[in-house]
Design a protein around this motif. Structure first.
Motif, PDB file in Angstrom:
ATOM      1  N   ASN A   1      -9.092   0.711 -17.613  1.00  0.00           N
ATOM      2  CA  ASN A   1      -7.873   0.259 -16.952  1.00  0.00           C
ATOM      3  C   ASN A   1      -8.201  -0.890 -16.005  1.00  0.00           C
ATOM      4  O   ASN A   1      -9.302  -0.957 -15.449  1.00  0.00           O
ATOM      5  N   PRO A   2      -7.288  -1.795 -15.849  1.00  0.00           N
ATOM      6  CA  PRO A   2      -7.563  -2.904 -14.927  1.00  0.00           C
ATOM      7  C   PRO A   2      -7.800  -2.393 -13.516  1.00  0.00           C
ATOM      8  O   PRO A   2      -7.182  -1.423 -13.075  1.00  0.00           O
ATOM      9  N   ALA A   3      -8.711  -3.014 -12.842  1.00  0.00           N
ATOM     10  CA  ALA A   3      -9.036  -2.608 -11.475  1.00  0.00           C
ATOM     11  C   ALA A   3      -7.835  -2.809 -10.560  1.00  0.00           C
ATOM     12  O   ALA A   3      -7.134  -3.820 -10.643  1.00  0.00           O
ATOM     13  N   PRO A   4      -7.539  -1.824  -9.715  1.00  0.00           N
ATOM     14  CA  PRO A   4      -6.390  -1.968  -8.824  1.00  0.00           C
ATOM     15  C   PRO A   4      -6.624  -3.068  -7.799  1.00  0.00           C
ATOM     16  O   PRO A   4      -7.749  -3.293  -7.341  1.00  0.00           O
ATOM     17  N   ASP A   5      -5.555  -3.736  -7.471  1.00  0.00           N
ATOM     18  CA  ASP A   5      -5.618  -4.801  -6.470  1.00  0.00           C
ATOM     19  C   ASP A   5      -5.474  -4.150  -5.088  1.00  0.00           C
ATOM     20  O   ASP A   5      -4.371  -3.917  -4.588  1.00  0.00           O
ATOM     21  N   LEU A   6      -6.619  -3.815  -4.501  1.00  0.00           N
ATOM     22  CA  LEU A   6      -6.602  -3.100  -3.227  1.00  0.00           C
ATOM     23  C   LEU A   6      -5.999  -3.949  -2.115  1.00  0.00           C
ATOM     24  O   LEU A   6      -5.297  -3.425  -1.239  1.00  0.00           O
ATOM     25  N   ALA A   7      -6.238  -5.234  -2.141  1.00  0.00           N
ATOM     26  CA  ALA A   7      -5.670  -6.097  -1.093  1.00  0.00           C
ATOM     27  C   ALA A   7      -4.146  -6.117  -1.170  1.00  0.00           C
ATOM     28  O   ALA A   7      -3.459  -6.043  -0.151  1.00  0.00           O
ATOM     29  N   ALA A   8      -3.616  -6.182  -2.407  1.00  0.00           N
ATOM     30  CA  ALA A   8      -2.153  -6.191  -2.558  1.00  0.00           C
ATOM     31  C   ALA A   8      -1.561  -4.855  -2.115  1.00  0.00           C
ATOM     32  O   ALA A   8      -0.507  -4.810  -1.467  1.00  0.00           O
ATOM     33  N   ARG A   9      -2.244  -3.752  -2.453  1.00  0.00           N
ATOM     34  CA  ARG A   9      -1.748  -2.448  -2.010  1.00  0.00           C
ATOM     35  C   ARG A   9      -1.752  -2.346  -0.488  1.00  0.00           C
ATOM     36  O   ARG A   9      -0.820  -1.794   0.105  1.00  0.00           O
TER      37      ARG A   9
END
Length: 208
Positions: free
Chosen positions: A84-92
């Motif tokens: 799965n694509p890595a979550p965008d922690l900065a956007a979260r």
């Protein structure tokens, strides 16, 4: 020919020395190539060989050649599953901060509106007490300040906060009655009853 020009016995002339050096170099290279041909090729990293046992047992799998003719076992590529694509922690993180900011703004706006409403109600009640009026939201003590002590207190049965009805006999002009409905020590309503007109006795005709 003098002694200086006579070549020494057992030594080559200056012209013959490069020729012998080239021959020795060629011979050394040929011997090195022959020796390398005799060395067995090293197994490629990651190759597996299937070797049969002399006792007829199960074949042995190893990373070294069993013999010179051994061939590596074809490698099998393991199945891969797309990650799965890595979550965008900065956007979260930014979204969480934005939601928290909006929640705080909503709470501040609600508190400010409640503060203005309470301040307006307090001003309206203070004005009513000065003018001798009773309005909704007054406390029992403020009713006493505006109208004084009631002539009659009628408890009322109901669910939730205790309820009472305060009755004042005589309006400002001394006639009629006034009443205040309190629930939980707060005014929820008030009313005024006009005085009843005196009943007129029926007229009787005197006998003739």
């Amino acid at each position: 020919m003098n002694a200086a020009e006579t070549p020494r016995r057992g030594h080559c002339s200056d012209f013959e020395a490069p020729v012998y050096r080239n021959r020795w170099r060629s011979l050394a290279l040929a011997l090195t190539g022959s020796l390398l041909a005799l060395v067995p090729a090293a197994p490629t990293a990651g190759e597996i060989y299937r070797c049969a046992r002399q006792d007829g047992g199960a074949p042995l799998y190893t990373d070294t050649r069993c013999d010179a003719q051994a061939q590596p076992v074809p490698s099998r590529t393991p199945p891969t599953i797309a990650a799965n694509p890595a979550p965008d922690l900065a956007a979260r993180h930014d979204q969480r901060l934005q939601r928290e900011h909006e929640r705080r703004q909503a709470l501040d706006a609600r508190w400010l509106a409640e503060h203005h409403r309470a301040a307006a109600l307090d001003q309206r009640i203070r004005q009513a007490v000065v003018e001798g009026r009773v309005v909704a939201g007054m406390s029992a003590a403020q009713v006493r300040q505006a109208w004084g002590a009631p002539d009659q207190v009628i408890p009322q049965v109901g669910d939730g906060a205790p309820r009472e009805r305060w009755v004042y006999r005589g309006d400002r002009d001394g006639t009629g009655t006034r009443s205040v409905q309190l629930e939980g020590n707060r005014v929820v309503g008030s009313g005024r009853r006009a005085p009843e007109a005196p009943s007129t006795p029926p007229r009787t005709t005197p006998p003739r």
